[in-house]
Design an enzyme around this catalytic site. Structure first.
Site, PDB file in Angstrom:
ATOM      1  N   HIS A  56     -55.879  39.576 -33.671  1.00  0.00           N
ATOM      2  CA  HIS A  56     -57.001  39.516 -34.296  1.00  0.00           C
ATOM      3  C   HIS A  56     -57.711  40.990 -33.825  1.00  0.00           C
ATOM      4  CE1 HIS A  56     -56.561  35.340 -34.494  1.00  0.00           C
ATOM      5  NE2 HIS A  56     -57.350  35.191 -35.021  1.00  0.00           N
ATOM      6  N   SER A 109     -52.786  33.950 -37.444  1.00  0.00           N
ATOM      7  CA  SER A 109     -53.871  33.258 -36.790  1.00  0.00           C
ATOM      8  C   SER A 109     -53.658  31.686 -37.016  1.00  0.00           C
ATOM      9  CB  SER A 109     -55.296  33.586 -37.491  1.00  0.00           C
ATOM     10  OG  SER A 109     -56.204  32.671 -36.635  1.00  0.00           O
ATOM     11  N   GLU A 123     -50.828  35.432 -29.368  1.00  0.00           N
ATOM     12  CA  GLU A 123     -52.097  36.227 -29.224  1.00  0.00           C
ATOM     13  C   GLU A 123     -53.226  35.199 -29.588  1.00  0.00           C
ATOM     14  OE1 GLU A 123     -54.250  36.415 -32.133  1.00  0.00           O
ATOM     15  OE2 GLU A 123     -53.031  34.963 -33.455  1.00  0.00           O
TER      16      GLU A 123
END
Length: 346
Positions: free
Chosen positions: A315, A141, A245
């Site tokens: 995630h 992330s 992502e």
């Protein structure tokens, strides 16, 4: 200004900066730099480069997880700090990272969580010390900022995977042991499990353009990566395999960020493309928005390179641990990534 609007405006403004900065930084480092191996019983450092945890109990969980994996734990001096949404001030968070890399007793650096703020540390990192002490860095992330900058400035292979405070279910723990302790030449193939469905629905990959491609695996979180456009912290993507992502992004924002990567020349330089999960990125009620499928068709299909979507990256509860900078073969028809070479020092 909220986080998404800040990231979008920063990325677009960055296009006016010299795009060659990242390429010069990586070119100056020479070949890939592999981390030292990690073994059971080794010491790992816990650092918080981004947001603070919501509950200090999470820090206890992180320590227990690492110990359950058979590792000794050393916490950064500032890893439990807090300043607003950040895990302490920039100087303290950067100092913990620099200290962890400089400490010869530490064999891996584990990021406690993502969130926001890691990019603020990039000018404060000691890249010479990181280059001189190559070791495992694990997180995802917002940690994409660290993966990108460290690879661009040192060539070090780092690892995109669960943060310390994330889920350490059986799948993720098995990934950790296979990647780090067994040092397996991994093939990343989605779990085949239909559950109680007649035909499997979850964890399905979809081919965008068929074929195979080989190259260095680079990328991570789309929003964080795009915000580095035009800076010296964006890696060289020439001939690489780009993986992306994200989470909780409206489709129009995904479209805008892929447009930024296109305008920055990134998409035109890659040899292959993998899109993991974009969790909670649905267009909402009705059809007032492009779908994610349409956006990828607009930006990726015209490239004519092997590409697929749906990889277990992002995630999600079960996620691959993939080497940023590691050489892989992408098979878009099979929906797999396969390591071609070891990603640790012999």
């Amino acid at each position: 200004m909220d986080r998404r609007n800040f990231i979008a405006s920063a990325a677009l403004a960055a296009l006016s900066l010299p795009l060659a900065g990242g390429r010069r930084a990586l070119a100056a480092t020479g070949e890939r730099l592999l981390p030292v191996p990690l073994n059971p019983g080794d010491t790992v450092a816990l650092v918080s480069p981004s947001s603070a945890v919501d509950d200090s109990f999470d820090l206890q969980i992180v320590r227990e997880v690492m110990e359950a994996l058979g590792l000794e734990v050393r916490a950064g001096a500032h890893y439990a700090a807090r300043r607003g949404h950040l895990a302490g001030d920039d100087a303290g968070r950067a100092a913990d990272l620099n200290a962890a890399f400089a400490d010869a007793a530490v064999k891996a650096v584990i990021c406690v969580r993502g969130g926001a703020g890691a990019a603020r540390l990039l000018p404060l990192l000691d890249y010479a010390a990181i280059r001189a002490n190559p070791k495992v860095l694990l997180g995802y992330s917002d940690v994409t900022a660290l993966h990108s900058a460290i690879h661009a400035r040192t060539g070090l292979v780092t690892f995109h995977g669960p943060n310390g405070s994330g889920s350490w279910n059986r799948f993720n723990a098995d990934q950790f042991r296979r990647v780090f302790f067994e040092r397996e030449l991994m093939e990343y193939r989605n779990v085949a499990d239909a559950g109680d469905e007649l035909v499997q629905r979850r964890n399905r990959t979809v081919t965008i353009t068929g074929g195979k491609a080989r190259g260095a695996l680079l990328g991570g979180n789309l929003a964080v990566l795009t915000a580095l456009a035009g800076s010296p912290y964006l890696p060289e993507f020439e001939g690489g395999i780009l993986f992306l992502e994200d989470v909780s992004e409206a489709p129009y924002r995904v479209d805008r960020m892929l447009t930024t990567l296109k305008l920055a020349g990134v998409l035109d330089r890659i040899a292959g493309f993998v899109f993991g999960e974009c969790t909670d990125c649905d267009p909402g009620e009705g059809y007032g928005s492009l779908t994610l499928e349409q956006i990828l068709d607009d930006h990726v299909r015209p490239l004519g390179i092997p590409a697929y979507r749906g990889a277990m990256i992002g995630h999600i509860r079960q996620q691959f641990i993939v080497p940023v900078g590691g050489r892989v073969e992408l098979d878009a028809d099979a929906g797999t990534l396969r390591l071609l070479e070891p990603v640790f020092q012999a």
